[in-house]
Design a protein around this motif. Sequence first.
Motif, PDB file in Angstrom:
ATOM      1  N   GLY A   1       0.811  -1.220   0.000  1.00 38.51           N
ATOM      2  CA  GLY A   1       0.000   0.000   0.000  1.00 38.51           C
ATOM      3  C   GLY A   1       0.838   1.261   0.000  1.00 38.51           C
ATOM      4  O   GLY A   1       0.469   2.269  -0.618  1.00 38.51           O
ATOM      5  N   LEU A   2       1.969   1.224   0.697  1.00 36.88           N
ATOM      6  CA  LEU A   2       2.858   2.381   0.694  1.00 36.88           C
ATOM      7  C   LEU A   2       3.506   2.553  -0.670  1.00 36.88           C
ATOM      8  O   LEU A   2       3.711   3.680  -1.136  1.00 36.88           O
ATOM      9  CB  LEU A   2       3.915   2.253   1.794  1.00 36.88           C
ATOM     10  CG  LEU A   2       3.378   2.422   3.220  1.00 36.88           C
ATOM     11  CD1 LEU A   2       4.474   2.153   4.238  1.00 36.88           C
ATOM     12  CD2 LEU A   2       2.791   3.809   3.419  1.00 36.88           C
ATOM     13  N   LEU A   3       3.831   1.451  -1.329  1.00 35.60           N
ATOM     14  CA  LEU A   3       4.406   1.545  -2.673  1.00 35.60           C
ATOM     15  C   LEU A   3       3.392   2.116  -3.657  1.00 35.60           C
ATOM     16  O   LEU A   3       3.772   2.870  -4.577  1.00 35.60           O
ATOM     17  CB  LEU A   3       4.917   0.178  -3.126  1.00 35.60           C
ATOM     18  CG  LEU A   3       6.095  -0.356  -2.295  1.00 35.60           C
ATOM     19  CD1 LEU A   3       6.432  -1.778  -2.714  1.00 35.60           C
ATOM     20  CD2 LEU A   3       7.299   0.552  -2.395  1.00 35.60           C
ATOM     21  N   ASP A   4       2.103   1.824  -3.458  1.00 36.84           N
ATOM     22  CA  ASP A   4       1.066   2.450  -4.283  1.00 36.84           C
ATOM     23  C   ASP A   4       1.087   3.961  -4.096  1.00 36.84           C
ATOM     24  O   ASP A   4       0.921   4.724  -5.044  1.00 36.84           O
ATOM     25  CB  ASP A   4      -0.314   1.902  -3.922  1.00 36.84           C
ATOM     26  CG  ASP A   4      -0.505   0.452  -4.320  1.00 36.84           C
ATOM     27  OD1 ASP A   4       0.254  -0.051  -5.196  1.00 36.84           O
ATOM     28  OD2 ASP A   4      -1.410  -0.196  -3.748  1.00 36.84           O
ATOM     29  N   ARG A   5       1.308   4.391  -2.867  1.00 35.16           N
ATOM     30  CA  ARG A   5       1.368   5.833  -2.579  1.00 35.16           C
ATOM     31  C   ARG A   5       2.597   6.476  -3.216  1.00 35.16           C
ATOM     32  O   ARG A   5       2.550   7.622  -3.650  1.00 35.16           O
ATOM     33  CB  ARG A   5       1.322   6.072  -1.080  1.00 35.16           C
ATOM     34  CG  ARG A   5      -0.039   5.675  -0.486  1.00 35.16           C
ATOM     35  CD  ARG A   5      -0.126   5.978   0.978  1.00 35.16           C
ATOM     36  NE  ARG A   5      -0.185   7.413   1.202  1.00 35.16           N
ATOM     37  CZ  ARG A   5      -1.298   8.084   1.453  1.00 35.16           C
ATOM     38  NH1 ARG A   5      -2.463   7.456   1.472  1.00 35.16           N
ATOM     39  NH2 ARG A   5      -1.271   9.373   1.678  1.00 35.16           N
ATOM     40  N   VAL A   6       3.708   5.732  -3.252  1.00 34.56           N
ATOM     41  CA  VAL A   6       4.902   6.240  -3.937  1.00 34.56           C
ATOM     42  C   VAL A   6       4.566   6.515  -5.402  1.00 34.56           C
ATOM     43  O   VAL A   6       4.865   7.589  -5.932  1.00 34.56           O
ATOM     44  CB  VAL A   6       6.076   5.243  -3.851  1.00 34.56           C
ATOM     45  CG1 VAL A   6       7.241   5.716  -4.706  1.00 34.56           C
ATOM     46  CG2 VAL A   6       6.535   5.028  -2.415  1.00 34.56           C
ATOM     47  N   ARG A   7       3.939   5.539  -6.049  1.00 37.77           N
ATOM     48  CA  ARG A   7       3.570   5.688  -7.466  1.00 37.77           C
ATOM     49  C   ARG A   7       2.663   6.901  -7.672  1.00 37.77           C
ATOM     50  O   ARG A   7       2.856   7.690  -8.602  1.00 37.77           O
ATOM     51  CB  ARG A   7       2.864   4.430  -7.979  1.00 37.77           C
ATOM     52  CG  ARG A   7       3.754   3.258  -8.203  1.00 37.77           C
ATOM     53  CD  ARG A   7       2.956   2.104  -8.841  1.00 37.77           C
ATOM     54  NE  ARG A   7       3.628   0.850  -8.684  1.00 37.77           N
ATOM     55  CZ  ARG A   7       3.420  -0.018  -7.713  1.00 37.77           C
ATOM     56  NH1 ARG A   7       2.521   0.215  -6.784  1.00 37.77           N
ATOM     57  NH2 ARG A   7       4.100  -1.143  -7.662  1.00 37.77           N
ATOM     58  N   ALA A   8       1.671   7.033  -6.820  1.00 36.04           N
ATOM     59  CA  ALA A   8       0.723   8.141  -6.947  1.00 36.04           C
ATOM     60  C   ALA A   8       1.420   9.484  -6.738  1.00 36.04           C
ATOM     61  O   ALA A   8       1.203  10.435  -7.494  1.00 36.04           O
ATOM     62  CB  ALA A   8      -0.426   7.966  -5.943  1.00 36.04           C
ATOM     63  N   ARG A   9       2.252   9.569  -5.713  1.00 35.40           N
ATOM     64  CA  ARG A   9       2.964  10.816  -5.416  1.00 35.40           C
ATOM     65  C   ARG A   9       3.884  11.186  -6.569  1.00 35.40           C
ATOM     66  O   ARG A   9       3.904  12.332  -7.022  1.00 35.40           O
ATOM     67  CB  ARG A   9       3.772  10.674  -4.122  1.00 35.40           C
ATOM     68  CG  ARG A   9       4.648  11.875  -3.782  1.00 35.40           C
ATOM     69  CD  ARG A   9       5.410  11.646  -2.482  1.00 35.40           C
ATOM     70  NE  ARG A   9       4.529  11.682  -1.348  1.00 35.40           N
ATOM     71  CZ  ARG A   9       4.092  12.805  -0.767  1.00 35.40           C
ATOM     72  NH1 ARG A   9       4.487  13.967  -1.205  1.00 35.40           N
ATOM     73  NH2 ARG A   9       3.283  12.762   0.267  1.00 35.40           N
ATOM     74  N   ALA A  10       4.640  10.219  -7.053  1.00 35.15           N
ATOM     75  CA  ALA A  10       5.573  10.493  -8.155  1.00 35.15           C
ATOM     76  C   ALA A  10       4.811  10.914  -9.410  1.00 35.15           C
ATOM     77  O   ALA A  10       5.255  11.812 -10.136  1.00 35.15           O
ATOM     78  CB  ALA A  10       6.440   9.269  -8.429  1.00 35.15           C
ATOM     79  N   GLY A  11       3.677  10.289  -9.662  1.00 35.72           N
ATOM     80  CA  GLY A  11       2.867  10.668 -10.815  1.00 35.72           C
ATOM     81  C   GLY A  11       2.318  12.075 -10.697  1.00 35.72           C
ATOM     82  O   GLY A  11       2.311  12.841 -11.658  1.00 35.72           O
ATOM     83  N   LYS A  12       1.881  12.432  -9.486  1.00 35.74           N
ATOM     84  CA  LYS A  12       1.307  13.760  -9.242  1.00 35.74           C
ATOM     85  C   LYS A  12       2.370  14.852  -9.322  1.00 35.74           C
ATOM     86  O   LYS A  12       2.126  15.923  -9.861  1.00 35.74           O
ATOM     87  CB  LYS A  12       0.633  13.772  -7.865  1.00 35.74           C
ATOM     88  CG  LYS A  12      -0.002  15.098  -7.496  1.00 35.74           C
ATOM     89  CD  LYS A  12      -0.722  15.024  -6.167  1.00 35.74           C
ATOM     90  CE  LYS A  12       0.297  14.967  -5.058  1.00 35.74           C
ATOM     91  NZ  LYS A  12      -0.254  15.033  -3.715  1.00 35.74           N
ATOM     92  N   LEU A  13       3.563  14.573  -8.793  1.00 39.14           N
ATOM     93  CA  LEU A  13       4.609  15.590  -8.723  1.00 39.14           C
ATOM     94  C   LEU A  13       5.468  15.684  -9.973  1.00 39.14           C
ATOM     95  O   LEU A  13       6.235  16.616 -10.117  1.00 39.14           O
ATOM     96  CB  LEU A  13       5.501  15.346  -7.495  1.00 39.14           C
ATOM     97  CG  LEU A  13       4.795  15.455  -6.150  1.00 39.14           C
ATOM     98  CD1 LEU A  13       5.766  15.141  -5.020  1.00 39.14           C
ATOM     99  CD2 LEU A  13       4.199  16.843  -5.967  1.00 39.14           C
ATOM    100  N   GLY A  14       5.382  14.688 -10.856  1.00 39.08           N
ATOM    101  CA  GLY A  14       6.105  14.786 -12.113  1.00 39.08           C
ATOM    102  C   GLY A  14       7.190  13.770 -12.397  1.00 39.08           C
ATOM    103  O   GLY A  14       7.384  13.417 -13.546  1.00 39.08           O
ATOM    104  N   PRO A  15       7.927  13.266 -11.390  1.00 40.07           N
ATOM    105  CA  PRO A  15       9.006  12.333 -11.749  1.00 40.07           C
ATOM    106  C   PRO A  15       8.553  10.884 -11.901  1.00 40.07           C
ATOM    107  O   PRO A  15       9.351   9.965 -11.866  1.00 40.07           O
ATOM    108  CB  PRO A  15       9.981  12.466 -10.581  1.00 40.07           C
ATOM    109  CG  PRO A  15       9.092  12.723  -9.409  1.00 40.07           C
ATOM    110  CD  PRO A  15       7.973  13.600  -9.968  1.00 40.07           C
TER     111      PRO A  15
END
Length: 88
Positions: A61-75
């Motif tokens: 679940g935390l790795l899902d959040r990493v993906r979402a955060r990175a997608g939202k912020l650009g990298p």
Amino acid sequence: MATGLESGAELQLPGLRRAAAHLGGLLGPRADIGSGPGVMTCVLAEAFAGAATVAVDATPGLLDRVRARAGKLGPGDRVAVRHAYRRT
């Protein structure tokens, strides 16, 4: 190139061992060092714009959040995730 990298890193072993011992003292014997939700992963991806960044954690679940955060912020295209399994 690998030999040069290894030799250079071995020259830094005393400092690396001090840093690891310091972390061990702060975190204790059951240290959990993972990416969590990816806040620092994205900071590193920002700071090193030409590099790939890998987030490792034992909680999917935390790795899902990493993906979402990175997608939202650009990298997002430069951030990979890896699931680390906990030893019991």
